[in-house]
Structures are given as C-alpha cells and as structure tokens.
Write an enzyme that holds these catalytic residues in place. Sequence first.
Site, mmCIF file in Angstrom:
data_model
loop_
_atom_site.group_PDB
_atom_site.id
_atom_site.type_symbol
_atom_site.label_atom_id
_atom_site.label_comp_id
_atom_site.label_asym_id
_atom_site.label_seq_id
_atom_site.Cartn_x
_atom_site.Cartn_y
_atom_site.Cartn_z
ATOM 1 N N ASN A 31 0.829 -1.210 0.000
ATOM 2 C CA ASN A 31 0.000 0.000 0.000
ATOM 3 C C ASN A 31 0.861 1.258 0.000
ATOM 4 O O ASN A 31 0.475 2.288 0.552
ATOM 5 C CB ASN A 31 -0.930 -0.020 1.221
ATOM 6 C CG ASN A 31 -2.069 0.975 1.097
ATOM 7 O OD1 ASN A 31 -2.559 1.241 0.008
ATOM 8 N ND2 ASN A 31 -2.488 1.541 2.215
ATOM 9 N N ASP A 54 7.371 -8.993 4.304
ATOM 10 C CA ASP A 54 6.016 -9.144 4.821
ATOM 11 C C ASP A 54 6.135 -9.639 6.256
ATOM 12 O O ASP A 54 6.830 -10.621 6.521
ATOM 13 C CB ASP A 54 5.220 -10.151 3.979
ATOM 14 C CG ASP A 54 3.740 -10.138 4.309
ATOM 15 O OD1 ASP A 54 3.394 -10.329 5.503
ATOM 16 O OD2 ASP A 54 2.918 -9.952 3.397
ATOM 17 N N SER A 120 -6.257 2.927 16.865
ATOM 18 C CA SER A 120 -7.216 3.778 16.170
ATOM 19 C C SER A 120 -8.391 4.126 17.067
ATOM 20 O O SER A 120 -8.757 3.357 17.962
ATOM 21 C CB SER A 120 -7.721 3.036 14.925
ATOM 22 O OG SER A 120 -8.866 3.651 14.386
ATOM 23 N N THR A 122 -11.225 3.877 16.162
ATOM 24 C CA THR A 122 -12.292 2.921 15.863
ATOM 25 C C THR A 122 -12.502 1.924 16.998
ATOM 26 O O THR A 122 -13.546 1.263 17.049
ATOM 27 C CB THR A 122 -11.994 2.147 14.564
ATOM 28 O OG1 THR A 122 -10.735 1.486 14.689
ATOM 29 C CG2 THR A 122 -11.970 3.072 13.363
ATOM 30 N N TYR A 144 -12.286 -3.556 10.331
ATOM 31 C CA TYR A 144 -11.032 -2.850 10.615
ATOM 32 C C TYR A 144 -10.946 -2.510 12.105
ATOM 33 O O TYR A 144 -9.929 -2.746 12.751
ATOM 34 C CB TYR A 144 -10.944 -1.582 9.774
ATOM 35 C CG TYR A 144 -9.852 -0.635 10.225
ATOM 36 C CD1 TYR A 144 -8.514 -0.975 10.082
ATOM 37 C CD2 TYR A 144 -10.163 0.591 10.822
ATOM 38 C CE1 TYR A 144 -7.507 -0.117 10.508
ATOM 39 C CE2 TYR A 144 -9.170 1.450 11.241
ATOM 40 C CZ TYR A 144 -7.845 1.093 11.094
ATOM 41 O OH TYR A 144 -6.854 1.933 11.531
ATOM 42 N N LYS A 148 -8.158 -3.698 15.207
ATOM 43 C CA LYS A 148 -7.418 -2.809 16.103
ATOM 44 C C LYS A 148 -7.739 -3.112 17.562
ATOM 45 O O LYS A 148 -6.838 -3.101 18.424
ATOM 46 C CB LYS A 148 -7.730 -1.349 15.769
ATOM 47 C CG LYS A 148 -7.109 -0.863 14.469
ATOM 48 C CD LYS A 148 -5.585 -0.970 14.503
ATOM 49 C CE LYS A 148 -4.939 -0.402 13.258
ATOM 50 N NZ LYS A 148 -3.458 -0.521 13.279
ATOM 51 N N PHE A 173 -6.797 9.530 15.788
ATOM 52 C CA PHE A 173 -8.100 9.947 15.323
ATOM 53 C C PHE A 173 -8.012 10.054 13.780
ATOM 54 O O PHE A 173 -7.860 9.033 13.124
ATOM 55 C CB PHE A 173 -8.578 11.172 16.092
ATOM 56 C CG PHE A 173 -9.200 10.709 17.414
ATOM 57 C CD1 PHE A 173 -10.553 10.809 17.617
ATOM 58 C CD2 PHE A 173 -8.414 10.100 18.392
ATOM 59 C CE1 PHE A 173 -11.138 10.312 18.784
ATOM 60 C CE2 PHE A 173 -8.982 9.609 19.561
ATOM 61 C CZ PHE A 173 -10.348 9.715 19.764
ATOM 62 N N ASN A 174 -8.027 11.177 13.164
ATOM 63 C CA ASN A 174 -8.036 11.206 11.695
ATOM 64 C C ASN A 174 -6.839 11.974 11.147
ATOM 65 O O ASN A 174 -6.888 13.202 11.043
ATOM 66 C CB ASN A 174 -9.342 11.839 11.185
ATOM 67 C CG ASN A 174 -10.534 10.951 11.449
ATOM 68 O OD1 ASN A 174 -11.020 10.883 12.568
ATOM 69 N ND2 ASN A 174 -11.002 10.251 10.439
#
Length: 352
Positions: A31, A54, A120, A122, A144, A148, A173-174
């Site tokens: 990514n 990996d 996160s 989340t 997701y 976490k 947060f973001n």
Amino acid sequence: MTGGAGYIGTHVYIELLRAGFRPAILDNFSNSDPAVLGALEEITGQPVDCTRIDLRDGPALSAVLAQGRFAGVIHLAALKSVPESLLHPSAYVDNNLGGLVSLVRAMEAVGPRALVFSSSATVYGTPERLPIPEDAARGFTNPYGFTKLAAEQILEMVATADPRWAIGTLRYFNPAGAHSSGLIGEAPVESATNLFPAIARAALCRGAPLQLFGSDYPTRDGTAERDFIHVEDLAAGHVLSLRRLLDDGRGHRVNLGTGQGHTVLEVIRAYAAASGRDIPYRIAPRRPGDVARCVADPALAERLLGFRATRGLEAMCHSAWNALIRAEMPRQARARAAARPGWPAPLQRSLI
C-alpha cells in the site's frame, strides 16, 4: 519501523531522525510506493535503510531483528480502509492480526521489547460520550475496528504475561495534511477512501464528484464529525511515546487527536479555500460502519507524554494541497522547490 514507507510511516521516519534516532524501515509495499524512499532522501539528505518484507514471514522477520541493533519497534503496518474491511474481513484479520502476532513472536525470541503500536479511535465503536477519554468503553462497528481492538487486547495480554514488555498504544483519530516540504503526503489514488485524498481527487476534477456519505447525522450540519490531526503532529507523538518507553519502561495507552471536531462539509470548505478550487460533491447514503461523531479527549497524552497538537484544519488543508501540487511537477522542478531542513547530530539509538 514496520509500514514505514506509508503515509504516516514516512512522516514518523523524519521525526525520528530529527530526534536523533537512526530508523530502519520494513515494508512490503502493498500500500505504498518505493519511490517515496527517494523523497525521504531528498528531505533528510541521508540514505534510507529499508528492507522489503512481509511481517507474516516469521523467519525473515526474526533474521532482521536478530541483527541486535534495535532499541524499539514502531508498528504501523496494517490495512486501514473501513469500506474495504467490510468487503474483505478475512484479509484484514489475516494481515492486521497475523502480522502483529508474527512481530510479537519475533520480538519475544530476539528482542527488543519496547513497542509503539498504531491503534485507532475505531476501538471506541459508537462513542458513548464526547470528547472520548481513554477509559471509555471499547467496541467496534466494522472489521477494521475489530482488528485494532483485538490487537490492543493481544498486546495487553502479552504485557501482563511478561513485565519486560513496554508498549505504547496510540489511538489515532483522523490523520490529514502533509510534510512541510511538500515532497510526501497522502496520495489521492482512486482506491483511497479517506476524506482528504477523496477531496483532492475532486479538486483535481479526477473522476466523479466527491461522495458525501450521509447528510442526516445529529451534527451541526448533518454530516459526520471527526477529529482531524495533522500528520506531522501525529508523527511527533510517536517520538514522545518511544522516548517514554525507553526512559521508564512503562507502557501507556493514549489518544492522539486535537479535541476539536470538524464536519465533512467544514473540511470541504476549508480545502476549497486552501486550494482555490471548487470541490464538487454529491450526497450519498450513509456508509456502513461509520459513526456520527468521533472527537478525542487529548488530555492524557499531554499529561503523560507532553503531547499537544499545534496545527489546525487550515494548516492540514494547505499542506495537503501543497504536496499535491508538487507531486504534479516534474521531478527536477520538485527538487529545486524542496526546502531541506537542518538535521541535528549525532545520531543515537536505533529502532525499527
């Protein structure tokens, strides 16, 4: 530093160098783009130590750690798209939790045991109160977020079983914005689902108008509200977390946010002002797995780590647009335009 070639990882890499560390990057580039390593060299004036790997390859990972020169690990490698996780939950469990377990096993076998973990907001699921403190109930609304939360629980069990571990769990947060040089940032690729790269695509008139998922949330303008934190502030939080772990050997779990929420429409307007472009958008239904409001209580991070975000939404938008415009330039023009910051010496402890 696992996932060190990604959006957040590259900014953390620069902050670590500034702080006197000698970071090494591990990344499988699933990514991220290897070309970013050249940008890091332009910014820092130093070659980048990077290994393509990996994390789920346990023997290869152990071989890297067995070199015995690392003071700590910053673990950033994970898949992170909420919509994608809803479509491919097993891939998220395999990558995010499989990679973590492999990393923990390698660290248990050959060291080190100081770990900064990228978590996160989340993990709070649908927040019960705002702003959200670290002792709020945990939950998840999408795969997701599940990975976490499960990762946090795994690390808690690891630390309880072996007091030699020192783990700093950072609940982002973001993240938004880009490096002040304009040479690295969050690419507006078609597959990106974060708000800022989606807005960037709309500002460049690439593809369909921006989709605004939901306009009937219980917020001041009906669009979802989030706590956006400048990626350079976020990166500085990792350095503070690592130093705390290395200095006193005690773990911590903190929010990295600003304590200030902005709605999606407010972000669109701020980005339009920064770019001088109209941002075309259309209203779409609410997206599964999203919550109405998510804003941090950052007080504990300030008290434990001395962390405080210093950049606001305007700076996030201006830096993101600057990086986007520079990315559109020919490479030679970017090199002439880049401002190279100074670097303190000497370098000290290494980490991965």
